[in-house]
Design an enzyme around this catalytic site. Structure first.
Site, PDB file in Angstrom:
ATOM      1  N   LEU A  99     -25.856  76.132 -14.362  1.00 22.65           N
ATOM      2  CA  LEU A  99     -25.367  77.508 -14.318  1.00 22.65           C
ATOM      3  C   LEU A  99     -25.857  78.322 -15.515  1.00 22.65           C
ATOM      4  O   LEU A  99     -25.896  79.545 -15.447  1.00 22.65           O
ATOM      5  CB  LEU A  99     -23.833  77.525 -14.255  1.00 22.65           C
ATOM      6  N   GLN A 139     -20.545  76.139 -22.212  1.00 19.37           N
ATOM      7  CA  GLN A 139     -21.256  77.082 -21.343  1.00 19.37           C
ATOM      8  C   GLN A 139     -20.526  78.422 -21.212  1.00 19.37           C
ATOM      9  O   GLN A 139     -21.095  79.406 -20.752  1.00 19.37           O
ATOM     10  CB  GLN A 139     -21.465  76.488 -19.945  1.00 19.37           C
TER      11      GLN A 139
HETATM   12 NI    NI Z   1     -25.510  72.548 -16.828  1.00 17.57          NI
END
Ligand code: NI
Length: 172
Positions: A95, A51
């Site tokens: 997120l 991420q």
């Molecule tokens: Ni996630």
């Protein structure tokens, strides 16, 4: 410490598979610390390295409910080794998909094997929110997002929205 930028949909890196860690060196430890900082700053309860654009099998999690009692877990090469037949539903967010949440059905409990920062094999028994969180994060390591668990219609709609948003950003 560094707070990383979090990649969001439709960034293609989020769909790539992360590589296992072979050596736990200072760099890996620093990445995990920075990931924790990034997760708390967001704020979020879990973050996978991919991420933040690092395709390594690293996850940080803190599912504690009390503000003052941190329960940070750093997982290296986490793997689900057993899961319950029973399923439960949680409203999930991510997120990397800001301002969107949807109910997702996952295994109610699971057991995860991972390596800690000292290189020791550990077992984590997860239930409740932590079970959901750990399954969500391990999905990330395999290029999977929580929207893959919702209906195709809803998934395509949210992907379209994020493609549109990213084009708007580019044209500015
Ligand atoms: Ni996630």
């Amino acid at each position: 410490m560094t707070i990383y930028d979090i990649l969001t949909l439709p960034n293609k890196i989020l769909r790539e598979k992360s590589e296992p860690i072979k050596n736990i060196d200072e760099e890996i430890k620093a990445i995990l610390n920075n990931m924790a900082e990034t997760m708390y700053a967001a704020p979020g309860i879990g973050l996978a390295a991919v991420q933040v654009g690092i395709k390594k099998r690293l996850v940080v999690m803190d599912c504690s409910r009390e503000e003052d009692k941190k329960e940070l877990i750093k997982l290296i090469n986490p793997e689900i080794i057993s899961k319950s037949n029973e399923k439960s539903i949680y409203e999930e967010g991510c997120l990397s998909i800001p301002d969107f949440s949807e109910e997702v059905e996952r295994f109610s409990t699971c057991i995860v094997e991972y390596i800690d920062i000292n290189g020791k094999k550990q077992i984590l028994e997860c239930d409740d929110l932590m079970a959901t969180c750990v399954q969500h994060e391990i999905d990330h390591l395999n290029g999977k997002l929580f929207i893959d668990h919702i209906s195709r219609l809803k998934r395509e709609k949210i992907i379209r929205k994020f493609i549109k948003l990213s084009k708007q950003k580019l044209s500015k």
